[in-house]
Each structure stands twice: as structure tokens, then as C-alpha cells.
Design a protein around this motif. Structure first.
Motif, PDB file in Angstrom:
ATOM      1  N   MET A   1       0.842  -1.199   0.000  1.00  0.00           N
ATOM      2  CA  MET A   1       0.000   0.000   0.000  1.00  0.00           C
ATOM      3  C   MET A   1       0.878   1.250   0.000  1.00  0.00           C
ATOM      4  O   MET A   1       1.628   1.480   0.922  1.00  0.00           O
ATOM      5  CB  MET A   1      -0.864  -0.004   1.265  1.00  0.00           C
ATOM      6  N   ASN A   2       0.782   2.031  -1.060  1.00  0.00           N
ATOM      7  CA  ASN A   2       1.737   3.121  -1.249  1.00  0.00           C
ATOM      8  C   ASN A   2       1.176   4.509  -1.008  1.00  0.00           C
ATOM      9  O   ASN A   2       1.907   5.488  -0.976  1.00  0.00           O
ATOM     10  CB  ASN A   2       2.265   3.051  -2.689  1.00  0.00           C
ATOM     11  N   GLY A   3      -0.138   4.585  -0.884  1.00  0.00           N
ATOM     12  CA  GLY A   3      -0.769   5.906  -0.738  1.00  0.00           C
ATOM     13  C   GLY A   3      -0.576   6.478   0.649  1.00  0.00           C
ATOM     14  O   GLY A   3       0.148   5.933   1.483  1.00  0.00           O
ATOM     15  N   LEU A   4      -1.237   7.610   0.849  1.00  0.00           N
ATOM     16  CA  LEU A   4      -1.155   8.296   2.139  1.00  0.00           C
ATOM     17  C   LEU A   4      -2.580   8.596   2.579  1.00  0.00           C
ATOM     18  O   LEU A   4      -3.369   9.145   1.791  1.00  0.00           O
ATOM     19  CB  LEU A   4      -0.361   9.587   1.934  1.00  0.00           C
ATOM     20  N   PHE A   5      -2.877   8.243   3.824  1.00  0.00           N
ATOM     21  CA  PHE A   5      -4.257   8.387   4.305  1.00  0.00           C
ATOM     22  C   PHE A   5      -4.338   9.550   5.297  1.00  0.00           C
ATOM     23  O   PHE A   5      -3.741   9.489   6.376  1.00  0.00           O
ATOM     24  CB  PHE A   5      -4.698   7.059   4.942  1.00  0.00           C
ATOM     25  N   VAL A   6      -5.069  10.588   4.911  1.00  0.00           N
ATOM     26  CA  VAL A   6      -5.146  11.817   5.716  1.00  0.00           C
ATOM     27  C   VAL A   6      -6.598  12.086   6.081  1.00  0.00           C
ATOM     28  O   VAL A   6      -7.468  12.124   5.198  1.00  0.00           O
ATOM     29  CB  VAL A   6      -4.582  13.014   4.902  1.00  0.00           C
ATOM     30  N   THR A   7      -6.871  12.257   7.363  1.00  0.00           N
ATOM     31  CA  THR A   7      -8.257  12.531   7.782  1.00  0.00           C
ATOM     32  C   THR A   7      -8.363  13.902   8.434  1.00  0.00           C
ATOM     33  O   THR A   7      -7.362  14.457   8.917  1.00  0.00           O
ATOM     34  CB  THR A   7      -8.772  11.451   8.758  1.00  0.00           C
TER      35      THR A   7
ATOM     36  N   GLY B   1     -10.794  -2.872   9.444  1.00  0.00           N
ATOM     37  CA  GLY B   1      -9.769  -3.893   9.190  1.00  0.00           C
ATOM     38  C   GLY B   1      -8.426  -3.427   9.741  1.00  0.00           C
ATOM     39  O   GLY B   1      -7.371  -3.829   9.262  1.00  0.00           O
ATOM     40  N   GLY B   2      -8.460  -2.530  10.720  1.00  0.00           N
ATOM     41  CA  GLY B   2      -7.225  -2.046  11.368  1.00  0.00           C
ATOM     42  C   GLY B   2      -6.574  -0.876  10.626  1.00  0.00           C
ATOM     43  O   GLY B   2      -5.483  -0.456  11.007  1.00  0.00           O
ATOM     44  N   LEU B   3      -7.236  -0.340   9.615  1.00  0.00           N
ATOM     45  CA  LEU B   3      -6.656   0.803   8.881  1.00  0.00           C
ATOM     46  C   LEU B   3      -6.652   2.054   9.768  1.00  0.00           C
ATOM     47  O   LEU B   3      -7.683   2.437  10.332  1.00  0.00           O
ATOM     48  CB  LEU B   3      -7.474   1.081   7.603  1.00  0.00           C
ATOM     49  N   VAL B   4      -5.466   2.666   9.886  1.00  0.00           N
ATOM     50  CA  VAL B   4      -5.300   3.873  10.720  1.00  0.00           C
ATOM     51  C   VAL B   4      -4.750   4.981   9.826  1.00  0.00           C
ATOM     52  O   VAL B   4      -3.865   4.721   9.004  1.00  0.00           O
ATOM     53  CB  VAL B   4      -4.311   3.589  11.889  1.00  0.00           C
ATOM     54  N   PRO B   5      -5.247   6.224   9.950  1.00  0.00           N
ATOM     55  CA  PRO B   5      -4.713   7.298   9.105  1.00  0.00           C
ATOM     56  C   PRO B   5      -3.229   7.548   9.359  1.00  0.00           C
ATOM     57  O   PRO B   5      -2.719   7.304  10.459  1.00  0.00           O
ATOM     58  CB  PRO B   5      -5.532   8.526   9.537  1.00  0.00           C
ATOM     59  N   ASP B   6      -2.534   8.054   8.307  1.00  0.00           N
ATOM     60  CA  ASP B   6      -1.132   8.464   8.479  1.00  0.00           C
ATOM     61  C   ASP B   6      -1.077   9.808   9.194  1.00  0.00           C
ATOM     62  O   ASP B   6      -0.129  10.088   9.916  1.00  0.00           O
ATOM     63  CB  ASP B   6      -0.457   8.600   7.104  1.00  0.00           C
TER      64      ASP B   6
END
Ligand code: TMP
Length: 214
Positions: free
Chosen positions: A1-7, A125-130
Motif C-alpha cells: 500500500m503506497n498511498g497516504l491516508f489523511v483525515t 480492518g485495522g486501517l489507521v490514518p497516516d
């Protein structure tokens, strides 16, 4: 997974949408691939759940129902939209995510916070923002801004005491996750706020690029 997750998180009326729009505009200019999405919502199924959740006629909604509906909307959103975008290397900008459920449903409704965390862990599924930008604002100021804008939805209509608990919960989440959560003063000028977000984001992106190279 290469993207960046920003909330983006914060009370209603804290100016999240304006800041996301500015960051999206910046990414557009830089020609960086991104996805701008929001919760509850973001997919056809999640949007139907959103309508159920926010309808002011649904005053009888039980807390357990509310927790599970937010989580159900999120589970679909993560799998149908967020994860595929991250796998394609995109920057995902999400207006609210699981922190909102801890704050609004856990602390706001006075529910078992650990249980809300567990349910959300299952949903994401355990996904946490960067990175999470938290725009802090008093419930009174937020309410005033919302009243100037539109009719209040079912969550916005709740008492100020409820929104005060939500604000305290967000601050607590910040204390517990200082590496991930960036606390911002929602009272500040839009441009001042954005320059802080832009500068933090740029550093995060450079670091992410370097890490992806190795
Ligand atoms: P929005 O106005 O930012 O679209 O969000 C709709 C409402 O839903 C807002 O009052 C916050 C609330 N909310 C929760 O209570 N729990 C959640 O998990 C999320 C994502 C939003």
C-alpha cells in the motif's frame, strides 16, 4: 500500500470542509493523485446509511444502532473506496473517520469506549490514518457557524453538553496519538490554518516519498 491516508476531524462548523478543499486544490496544482471523500458516506451503500443516521425524524435511534450504522458505513467505504485508492498510490483526504466514532458515539453518547474501538477495528480492518488534522473549536462557536448555514441534522441538534463531551474526547485522542494527530485552533483565520496544514502535509509527503523509495 503506497498511498497516504489523511483525515480531518473536529466539531461541526470547525471549518474542515474549507481546509480539505484547499488541500485538494494544492494537490491538484502539484498534479498529485488524490481522492477526496467523506464519512458517513463515500459509497452508494454508505450514503444510504448516512441518510438513516442523520434524519432528524429518527430521534428514537438507539445508541447501539447508531454505533453499528456508522461502523457499517465505514466498513463499506474502507473496502470499496479507501483501500483501492491507497493501493493505487493515491493521497486519500477523508472528512471524518474512526476518531469521530470514538468521540461522538463513545464519549458523546457515554457508551463503552473500548467496545466502540473494537467495533471500529473490525469495520476498518485495522486501517489507521497516516495523519489526522483536528480542528478544535468550542461547541458554542461551532453551533453559531452551523446556524448561519443550514438546518441542523440529528447529530448537530444534540445538546451543547453532548458536543462539549465530544470536544473533550477529541482532545484526549490528541493526547493519546500526538504522532498522528495534528491539533489546530479552529478559531484561526482560514489562510493561517491552511498554511500550517500545507507545511505539515508537505513534510509528511516528502518523508513518505523517501520511505517508499527504500
Ligand atoms: P458531517 O456533517 O461532517 O458530514 O458529519 C455528519 C455528522 O455525523 C456530524 O454531526 C458528525 C457525525 N458523525 C458521528 O457522530 N460519528 C462518526 O463516526 C462520523 C463519521 C460522523
Amino acid at each position: 500500500m503506497n498511498g497516504l491516508f489523511v483525515t480531518f476531524e473536529g466539531p461541526d462548523g470547525s471549518g474542515k470542509s474549507t481546509q480539505i478543499e484547499k488541500l485538494a486544490g494544492y494537490l491538484e496544482k502539484k498534479k498529485l493523485p488524490y481522492l477526496w471523500t467523506h464519512e458517513p458516506g463515500g459509497t452508494a451503500i454508505s450514503n444510504k446509511i448516512r441518510t438513516l443516521l442523520l434524519d432528524p425524524d429518527h430521534q428514537e435511534m438507539e445508541s447501539e444502532t447508531e454505533i453499528l450504522l456508522y461502523a457499517a458505513s465505514r466498513a463499506q467505504h474502507v473496502r470499496e473506496k479507501i483501500m483501492p485508492a491507497l493501493e493505487q498510490g493515491k493521497i486519500v483526504l477523508c472528512d471524518r473517520f474512526a476518531d469521530a466514532s470514538i468521540a461522538y458515539q463513545g464519549y458523546g453518547l457515554g457508551q463503552n469506549v473500548e467496545k466502540v474501538r473494537e467495533i471500529n477495528h473490525f469495520a476498518t480492518g485495522g486501517l489507521v490514518p497516516d495523519r489526522s488534522y483536528f480542528l478544535d473549536l468550542s461547541p458554542e462557536a461551532g453551533r453559531q457557524r452551523m446556524l448561519n448555514r443550514s438546518e441542523l441534522d440529528r447529530i448537530e441538534q444534540k445538546q451543547l453538553a453532548y458536543h462539549e463531551r465530544v470536544r473533550r474526547a477529541f482532545r484526549l485522542l490528541y493526547e493519546e496519538n500526538r504522532k498522528r494527530i495534528c491539533l489546530l485552533n479552529g478559531e484561526e483565520e482560514k489562510e493561517t490554518l491552511f498554511s500550517k496544514i500545507q507545511s505539515d502535509f508537505t513534510q509528511l509527503w516528502i518523508r513518505h516519498q523517501k520511505e517508499s523509495e527504500v
